[in-house]
Design a protein around this motif. Sequence first.
Motif, short mmCIF file in Angstrom:
data_model
loop_
_atom_site.label_atom_id
_atom_site.label_comp_id
_atom_site.label_asym_id
_atom_site.label_seq_id
_atom_site.Cartn_x
_atom_site.Cartn_y
_atom_site.Cartn_z
N SER A 20 0.82 -1.22 0.00
CA SER A 20 0.00 0.00 0.00
C SER A 20 0.85 1.27 0.00
O SER A 20 0.33 2.37 -0.15
N GLN A 21 2.16 1.09 0.16
CA GLN A 21 3.05 2.24 0.24
C GLN A 21 3.36 2.80 -1.14
O GLN A 21 3.40 2.07 -2.14
N SER A 22 3.57 4.10 -1.19
CA SER A 22 4.03 4.74 -2.43
C SER A 22 5.56 4.79 -2.39
O SER A 22 6.18 4.50 -1.37
N GLU A 23 6.16 5.13 -3.50
CA GLU A 23 7.63 5.24 -3.57
C GLU A 23 8.31 3.95 -3.11
O GLU A 23 9.13 3.93 -2.19
N ILE A 24 7.97 2.86 -3.79
CA ILE A 24 8.50 1.55 -3.41
C ILE A 24 10.02 1.50 -3.51
O ILE A 24 10.70 0.89 -2.67
N GLU A 25 10.58 2.17 -4.51
CA GLU A 25 12.03 2.13 -4.68
C GLU A 25 12.74 2.76 -3.48
O GLU A 25 13.73 2.23 -2.98
N ILE A 60 8.47 -6.86 -1.54
CA ILE A 60 8.55 -5.72 -2.47
C ILE A 60 9.70 -5.87 -3.48
O ILE A 60 9.80 -5.10 -4.43
N GLY A 61 10.54 -6.88 -3.27
CA GLY A 61 11.66 -7.11 -4.18
C GLY A 61 12.94 -6.49 -3.66
O GLY A 61 12.93 -5.45 -3.00
N TRP A 62 14.05 -7.13 -3.97
CA TRP A 62 15.36 -6.68 -3.51
C TRP A 62 16.01 -5.69 -4.47
O TRP A 62 17.11 -5.19 -4.20
#
Length: 328
Positions: A20-25, A60-62
């Motif tokens: 649900s978070q924005s700015e995943i990077e 979310i991925g590495w």
Amino acid sequence: MEQKIFEIEDLKELEEFLQSQSEIEQLRERLFAEFLKYADYKNAGEWNKAVRLCESLAIIGWGNHEPVEALRGQFFNGNPATCFQNKFGETRFVDAIWSKRVNGFTMEQGRTSYCFSPDDPNQKQSVFWEYEIKEDIQDIRLESQRNWIPKNPVWIKRTIGNCYENSKVVIESVDKELKPELDRRMRPEIYGRAINRIIINCSYSYYDHDHCKTNYIIADEKLKLKQKDFYRTLLTMFTRQEIEKNGYFLRNRFEFGPFRADTGKIRIGLNLEKEFSELSHSEQRLKLSEYILFALNHLTDKLKKKKLDYDFDLMLEDFNSILTEWKA
């Protein structure tokens, strides 16, 4: 943010929160920086934080960092063991054996290692067994990662190291040629997340000496024998003296374990008789490939009925392509 992640116990809730978070990077880089703090864990609490961060990064991925799993296992003496492993099973960062005290667990001096990681900003080199730690007892359960990173789903291994001499070359080829190709060329990222490992345990017949021998007799699959039936049925085939002298054990060719959705793992036992080892090396490769492929097809047919979110057909296509090259 990080504190919130440590507070969420339920894995599904953690996944929903992170997605649900924005700015995943940006989130990924913050979590990875936090992970690096705890990759050099010193006590149970720090290990558990590293586990939660690995679970979060698996969700979310590495990104450009090497994915690792935070695994709790067991040392041969029964004490807990913890480590980080990448998709090839290579250990990274701190690898620890723990000691039980009256009031909790502590890492053992002399049984803790540090393993090089390309993501370590300090580029510390590996130190085996003698990585310096201090006793820090905490009465906390040591956690283990509950989700997993994408990796080759088909893991072929041996139950024990014994075998007949004529099979050693073939078994070594499985370990040094087939398995590395599977690790390198399988495409777990696109099959789905439901399957972690399909573990194929190969048990080979062997005769080391008169007091160390096992020769499998493969049961007729039509009999559908259970564990309790093996010896009684074997006695209808051989005398007790013959069984003892030759180390006979009656087994089914294949043994299929249950699928565990929580770990994504399922085990297949494959038993091989003495006659298998008497074949030429090329014939052994062909026969072993035939057995493994049969077992995988049988298993995936069963798993498809569970309606798992997984592309079994593509996985089998990739596996068969690699296996075909190996057995040629």
